[in-house]
Every structure is written in C-alpha cells, then in structure tokens.
Design a protein around this motif. Sequence first.
Motif, short mmCIF file in Angstrom:
data_model
loop_
_atom_site.label_atom_id
_atom_site.label_comp_id
_atom_site.label_asym_id
_atom_site.label_seq_id
_atom_site.Cartn_x
_atom_site.Cartn_y
_atom_site.Cartn_z
N THR A 643 -3.86 -12.29 8.39
CA THR A 643 -2.76 -12.85 9.15
C THR A 643 -1.49 -12.81 8.31
O THR A 643 -1.54 -12.78 7.08
N ALA A 644 -0.36 -12.81 8.99
CA ALA A 644 0.92 -12.81 8.27
C ALA A 644 2.02 -13.17 9.24
O ALA A 644 1.92 -12.94 10.45
N SER A 645 3.06 -13.74 8.69
CA SER A 645 4.27 -13.95 9.47
C SER A 645 5.12 -12.69 9.38
O SER A 645 4.76 -11.74 8.69
N GLY A 647 7.21 -9.74 8.41
CA GLY A 647 7.55 -9.19 7.11
C GLY A 647 6.58 -9.54 6.00
O GLY A 647 6.82 -9.19 4.84
N GLY A 648 5.47 -10.19 6.34
CA GLY A 648 4.50 -10.58 5.33
C GLY A 648 3.78 -9.40 4.73
O GLY A 648 3.54 -8.39 5.40
N SER A 649 3.39 -9.52 3.45
CA SER A 649 2.73 -8.42 2.74
C SER A 649 1.66 -8.94 1.81
O SER A 649 1.70 -10.10 1.35
N ILE A 650 0.73 -8.07 1.50
CA ILE A 650 -0.30 -8.30 0.48
C ILE A 650 0.01 -7.35 -0.66
O ILE A 650 0.18 -6.15 -0.45
N LEU A 651 0.08 -7.87 -1.88
CA LEU A 651 0.52 -7.08 -3.03
C LEU A 651 -0.63 -6.89 -4.01
O LEU A 651 -1.39 -7.81 -4.30
N TYR A 652 -0.73 -5.67 -4.52
CA TYR A 652 -1.72 -5.33 -5.55
C TYR A 652 -0.98 -4.77 -6.76
O TYR A 652 -0.13 -3.87 -6.63
N HIS A 653 -1.29 -5.29 -7.93
CA HIS A 653 -0.78 -4.73 -9.19
C HIS A 653 -2.01 -4.29 -9.98
O HIS A 653 -2.78 -5.11 -10.48
N ILE A 654 -2.19 -2.97 -10.10
CA ILE A 654 -3.42 -2.42 -10.66
C ILE A 654 -3.09 -1.64 -11.93
O ILE A 654 -2.26 -0.72 -11.92
N LEU A 655 -3.74 -2.01 -13.04
CA LEU A 655 -3.59 -1.28 -14.30
C LEU A 655 -4.66 -0.21 -14.38
O LEU A 655 -5.86 -0.51 -14.35
N LEU A 678 -7.35 -2.55 15.76
CA LEU A 678 -6.78 -2.43 14.41
C LEU A 678 -5.57 -1.50 14.37
O LEU A 678 -4.87 -1.46 13.36
N ASP A 679 -5.33 -0.79 15.44
CA ASP A 679 -4.29 0.24 15.42
C ASP A 679 -2.93 -0.32 15.04
O ASP A 679 -2.52 -1.39 15.51
N ASN A 680 -2.25 0.43 14.15
CA ASN A 680 -0.86 0.14 13.75
C ASN A 680 -0.71 -1.25 13.15
O ASN A 680 0.27 -1.95 13.41
N ALA A 681 -1.68 -1.65 12.33
CA ALA A 681 -1.66 -3.01 11.76
C ALA A 681 -0.94 -3.09 10.42
O ALA A 681 -0.47 -4.17 10.04
N PHE A 682 -0.81 -1.96 9.71
CA PHE A 682 -0.27 -2.02 8.35
C PHE A 682 0.71 -0.89 8.07
O PHE A 682 0.61 0.21 8.62
N ARG A 683 1.67 -1.22 7.19
CA ARG A 683 2.55 -0.21 6.60
C ARG A 683 2.38 -0.34 5.09
O ARG A 683 2.45 -1.44 4.54
N ILE A 684 2.16 0.80 4.42
CA ILE A 684 1.74 0.73 3.02
C ILE A 684 2.70 1.49 2.12
O ILE A 684 3.14 2.61 2.44
N TYR A 685 3.02 0.85 0.98
CA TYR A 685 3.89 1.45 -0.03
C TYR A 685 3.13 1.53 -1.35
O TYR A 685 2.38 0.61 -1.71
N VAL A 686 3.32 2.64 -2.07
CA VAL A 686 2.73 2.82 -3.39
C VAL A 686 3.86 3.07 -4.38
O VAL A 686 4.60 4.05 -4.25
N GLN A 717 1.97 -2.27 -1.98
CA GLN A 717 2.41 -3.27 -1.01
C GLN A 717 1.82 -2.93 0.36
O GLN A 717 2.06 -1.87 0.90
N VAL A 718 1.01 -3.86 0.88
CA VAL A 718 0.42 -3.70 2.21
C VAL A 718 1.16 -4.63 3.15
O VAL A 718 0.90 -5.83 3.19
N GLU A 719 2.10 -4.08 3.90
CA GLU A 719 2.86 -4.89 4.84
C GLU A 719 2.04 -5.08 6.12
O GLU A 719 1.58 -4.12 6.73
N VAL A 720 1.85 -6.33 6.50
CA VAL A 720 1.03 -6.67 7.66
C VAL A 720 1.92 -6.69 8.90
O VAL A 720 2.81 -7.53 9.02
N LEU A 721 1.66 -5.77 9.81
CA LEU A 721 2.47 -5.67 11.02
C LEU A 721 1.94 -6.56 12.14
O LEU A 721 2.68 -6.94 13.04
N ARG A 722 0.64 -6.84 12.10
CA ARG A 722 0.05 -7.77 13.07
C ARG A 722 -1.30 -8.26 12.56
O ARG A 722 -1.92 -7.63 11.70
#
Length: 887
Positions: A643-645, A647-655, A678-686, A717-722
């Motif tokens: 879930t997210a409001s 513009g909400g995102s889940i962030l990963y910092h991986i070494l 599940l369609d169109n649920a996320f926008r992802i940045y690397v 950055q995993v931006e949650v669209l819905r």
Amino acid sequence: MRKQRNRAVWMAPLSVLLLLLGCFAAAGLFPFGSKTLAWCDMNHQVVPLMMDFKDILAGKTSMFLNLQSAGGMDFWGVFFFFLSSPFTFLAALVPKADFYLFMNVLVLLKLALGACTAAILFTNVFPHLHEVQASCFAAMYACSGFALMYYQNLVWLDMACLFPLLMLGVYKLCREEKPALFVLILCAVIVVNYYLSAMVFFWLVLLFTVFAAFVLRTAKRGRVLVQLGLSTAAALLATAVVWLPSYMEYLNSGRGVNLISSLSGGSFTPNLPTTLPIFYCTAAAVAAIPLYLLSRSRSRIYGALFATLLFLLLPLLIDPIDRMWHLGSYQAFPIRFGYIITLTGLFLTARHLNESQRFAVPHQHTSPQFLLLGCAGCASVIICGAWLLQAHRKELTNYAQTLWASKEALYLGFLFAAVALAVYLLLFLGFRCRRFSVGVLCVLLCGVTAAEICFNANVYVTAAANDGHSYKTVADLENRIPDTSLYRVKTDDLYYDTNLTGALGYPALEHYTSLTDGVYMDTLQKMGYSSHWMESRSSGGTALTDALLAQKYSIVRSDAETNRKKVYGNADYSIVQQPYSLPFGFVTQNLGTELKDGDRFAVQNSLYQTFFGKSDTLLTRCEPTEFDRAQVQKFKDGSAHVTASAGGSILYHILVDRKTTLYFDCYNKASRDLASSLDNAFRIYVNGVQATNSYPNSNFNGLLNLGSFEGQAVDIQVEVLRDVSCRSFGVAKLDNSKLEAALKQTETADIKAFGSTLSGTVTAQRGGWLVLPLRGSSGFTAAVNGQKAEIGTAAGMFLAVQLSPGKNRLEVHYTPPGFIGGAVCSVFGAAAVAGILLLQRKKLFGRLGWLEKPVGLLFAVISAVVTILLYIFPVVLYVTKNASLLF
C-alpha cells in the motif's frame, strides 16, 4: 440458356476482383501501393505461422516437433486450425519479408473463389435466375459481413468458399438422393478447419431436423437420413487423421473452458454492434425476411429454409446461444458461422427472384415511373454510402482498430443497410409485379450490389490498411546467427508479435495460438517468464532459466544499452549473445517435482538445487532500506500486501561486491487472464534512471532484470502506483559467479534436430537423466545406445531420458498422440467414402432399407440433444444463474 447461366461462374469472381481492386487502389493497398490489410490475428498468428510452414516445406523444421514454436510443439493441430488451405502452399514461392503484402493477394483470391462457388450453387439450383442476377448474389456472398470482418483469420474464408458446394451437396442429397458431392465436400470442410466444421454439423442437424419434419415425404425421409448418416460417419472417419490428434492436442492446451460459468456469465445479449453487421452488411440476405412474409405462395421447403434462417439469427441476439454455437465460449469474432446465415438469406432471396423470373412475361417492359424510382434508389445507395464515408468515416471504421464495433458504427451502418434494403425490395417486388424488365433489373441490381460491396469494403477492409513494410527490419534478422548448434533465441521484451521469432526460423519459447500447452505456459510463468492470455513469451526469466532453456541469443532494441556480444544489428534490432548458456540438453541426477506456484524467487533456487545438486541458494532476497509513504505487509504464506499514498515508494540500497544481477518481481499465480489486478502497479528506477514506467503489464510481467553490477552501491526506487496483493514480491540478487561455476560443472549433450527426431551424444560419468528443455508428452519415445530408454519428466514438465554411465548415443522421436489411430481410421474412412460413391453409381442405396428405422431413431435423438444444447440449455442456465439480475 444453361451456357449463359454458367457464365456467372467466372463473371462473379471477376466482378469481385474488379470492385475490390478499385477499393485497394484508392486506399494504396498492394498491388497499387505498399500497404497491407493484415491486422489483428492475421499479424499475430496467420502470417508468422505461414512463415513457419514455409520452413516446414523447405525441410528446416517438422510438422510434428516444431522447435520454432512453444519450445517444441506439435504443429499438426496448429496447421489444421489456422493454415489448412491449398493457398497456404503458395508460401513456398514468397519471401518472408513480403508475406504481409502477400496477404492482400490471398484475401482477393479467396473472396473471388467464394464468389465462384456461390455462383455454382445459384446456377445449379435456380435454373430461371439470370446470369447477372446469379453473379450479383454470388458477389454479395463473397463480400459478406463475415468475409470482410473476419478475413484476418484467413482459413475461415476457405470455409466460406466450401459452404456453397456443401449446400449444393445437401440439395442433391435431398432432391436426387445422390450423396457423392455432399460427402466429398464435408471431408474437405473438416480438413480445412476441424473447429469451424463443428458449427457446420450443428447447421446440418438443424436443417435436417426441419426438413425431416416438414419437407421430406415419409417414403423418402428414411432413405435420405440413411444417406446423410452414412456420409457423415464416413467423412468423420476419413478425416480422423486430421481431427483426432488435433483434438488430443487441444485437450492439453491452456484454453480450457468452464462451460457453466461461460454460459452464465456476461450479458444476455451479445455485442450487437459487432454481431448484427454480419447479417445486415448483405441487405439482400435481410430482404429474405420481408419477401417471405409478403409472399403469397409458401412451399414447404421455402418455409423450412425460412425457419432455419430464424434459428440461425437467434445467436446474433442471444449471447448464451451464441456461445454454445462456439462450443462454450469465444474471445472475439462472435459469429464464426456468419457465412451460413448470409448464404441462407441469399438463397431464400434468390429463390424468390427465381420464381419471379419463372413467371415473367416474355419481353417484359419497364414502367417509366419504376425506372425513375429504381434509378433514384440506386443513386441513393451510392450517395448515402459516399456521404457516410466522407462525414463519419472515423465512427464507421472503429471496428478495424478495436475488433469491436461501437454503437455509432451500428447506427450508421444500419442506416446504409436500411437504404440498400429498401432499394432491393423495390427491385425484387417491382420485378415480381412486372414493373421492371429483366435487363433493367440486372443493371440496377449490379449498381446497388457494387455500391454495397464498396461501402463495406471501405468500412472493414481498407480502413485497416497499414504499412506493409513495417516488419522489414524484423524479417531482416533471419539467418543472421552463424551457429550450427541447437539453441534458442529470446527477446528482452515484447518488440513485435509473439510468434515472429520462431517465424524467422529460430528455435524459440514463444507461441500464441489456442493450442499452446497449458502445463508449458504455467511452468514458464512460474519460472519468471512473461505471458498474456494464450501467449507464452521468452522475455523475463533469469540468467539461470535462460541457461537451462538453451536461450543462447537474445533480440534487443538497437539503441538498448547492453554489455552482451553483438552478433548482428540493423536500424531497429540487434541480436546479442547471452553471457551464460547451456547446450540443448544437460545431465542431472534429480528430476525434481512440479514447480510450486507463487514465490518465483524460490522457484529459481529450487531449480538450481534440483538440477545442479546444490544445497545453497543462488538468489537472495534484498530487504527494503526505507519506506517513503509506502508499506509492505507480509503474511505467513509468503504473500504480501503493498500500500502507499500518492507518490509513495519503497527504497532499496544494495551494496554489491562480486558480479550480481538484480531482479524485481510482482506476481500472483499462473493464469490465462486478459487483465490482472497487478497491472501497472509500479514504476521502477535504478540509480535514478527509470527502468520501467509501468510494471507488471500485459506486454511484460516476467521477472524484471534491473541490471548486472559489481563493486558498487545500487539504489532502487519502487514507486507504488496503486495498492496490490501478491504472492511474489520484492528485489532479489543472483550470484553470477555461483551460476557460472555450476554451469561449468554440468555435463551437457550435443543434440541435433532432424525433422521430428532429436539425436546426439552425451557423456554421463554417473549416468542419471538427460533433461531436454521441451515439453514432455506421451508422444515421445527414446533409445539410448540402441536400446529403448525410460522417459521421465523434470520439474513437472521437461522431457528427461535416463542415461547409462559413460558415453550415450541418444535418439528421441515424437509422434503426435492420436496420429497413428487417426491414420488407421482414415484408411477405413476412405474405403467407406469410396463405398458410398460406388453405391450411388450402382444405385444400390435402396437395399439399405433395413437401416431406415434405426437411423431415423438415432437422428431423432441427435436432433433433440443438439436443439436442447444449442437453444434451450444455455438460456435456461443463464436465466437460472442470473435470476436476481433479470427480475
């Protein structure tokens, strides 16, 4: 007179060719331009599959074991579902790059042939019909709503070509008690398309039910039913080699239908803007209804045919009945027996005109008033069509973009059909009342017919015109890999129609038809590959699964950033070599079990441990380091709720220390759904660069490769669209060095493909199993070192052959299940057909009188069952299941 009437056999197809060529020229369609009429299923299936068949004709692959489709599938059923036509063999003469333009030629030829066969019917049944009138009716049939709206399924036009001859066979059977033509054409109908032939059988039962009850006299009824029954049984038996293995292939496909839910779901009425044009596009067929109601003399056969027409029209208006006609369901093209409806209507109208011609006064003159009315009516049809195309082309032609017509298109098309219908009635009734001469009637009828055909062709055919060279850069990829080993080619994303990679001549996992194996599709989805509806794709997966499946090369966009070795490239696409791969076949000591559905990262580790005998893991999950207005709730069963409001995102910092490939997943279960929650649920940045704008979606829903990294920090950055709930979610990292080491330690085979046989050598120090990465089935047999070998199943799907310790010479052969039994039946069936021809020639059917009572009883049972299943059961079921909504 008969020679004059027979001229319709060439006049009708010639007129169709001239009219359509004129429409083609105006639209820039080949051969007058570079545009093609190919779209929808013609692009998705017909063209690529015909390219496949071209390779089969050239001996590059097999009809039984086709490695260019679905990783190695039986092409027998596919051919007799999509391609079974004499015209298909012309593919051997055409370069693949020109296939899309070639479709224009094939459509023209088949529509012209349909006009020819229809003219044969009309001239043989209606002796008083003028050659021009017969030609017009034949042209109307050839360019019916069915033909112009469904031509994308090219082989369906062959069914429309054969049907007039089948109707002529029925006529000869009933009138002259000669079943020869009927049985031969029925065999051809089954061979051309065993699926659509089921609807032809429904029509036969319906027609003969009405005929037996109201037309055939008692003394003749028994003889006709015996000939009908023997002919039908002989045709089914003679064609068993076609439909039996094809049906067994269908039983294993992923196209399973829950009959109850299909019939009771949806709405009671179908999509009327899409179903009704199938009938009203041929206004002369619609005219059969008022002409019958206005007729003073109604013979029993006239009434029986009219009753049959009414029964055939019910599916256009009642969706549960329509679905039952389609054996329980349809995805699109909702009236696949539309040519039967149109020809029945035209047959009735031609019968009316034939009777009018029969009693016409010699040298009948034309009334000046009616001449003026007729000319005005003809002009009104032309003007109405031209105005509609000029002022409302976008609304009229939306079917050619969406496959479903709109209400606006229905109203506009109905307006044109109403005008054409009024003019046809004026001409036919005016001639009946002796207000038109034969010559004037023929001229005006030609004008209205031409206007109607051109209008409908512009609405449904030329509106689909598109660039016929748009696939040139795809076709250019053929024969660009200088590698003689057995390998597969994948695509990193859905760049073009699914079947095209195999159509280029490359072994591939991709396939899209209704016959795609269900277990195969499920397994690929569990392994992380993309899929949609009945499409299995090679995009997605991991470096591990690509290696196991022998996906040695990949097709990518030319502008894509990749560190993989480039083999070939053009303006749009490049072929690159995968960093990790195995030959086609590897040795393992464990076969494992069916892959569990759900956590696709766990499946990767399961495959790694099973096939390589490892106890550690290859993929490791990465935990989020920060939640920005987002939340992930995990449950005991491994599922997650995200879930997210806004513009909400889940962030990963991986070494990342040593070389690692990162993957992202969001998945529920293997399915054939057209849309997913599940369609169109996320926008992802690397590392600040957008990796995907929308994931998952219908084009790509496999494991998403986020890139390979070494000695650096990676921010995701995993931006949650819905909000979504899923069973497999998050980021995981694959240890490339572990994978590389495991692949080097694996014993592999040297396999070659020859037709439907795979052969080669493999050295297995401890014996074990050779896993061949294709769908195992009951049709495979194997021999190792000349001795019959045990066959098993790896990971619940892949073909495995037991090996002996040391060097093994292997041979695996495939024969479609049901093929041998079908071939044996066909031999007996061919003898039965020959027997029927002999009985007719010797006039010996009279000696089969002892069969009349049992056959009559059997037909009564079949008639009752079919009528109930087609018309009563689906309606009762729908009303029962939806009573609360209806009342």
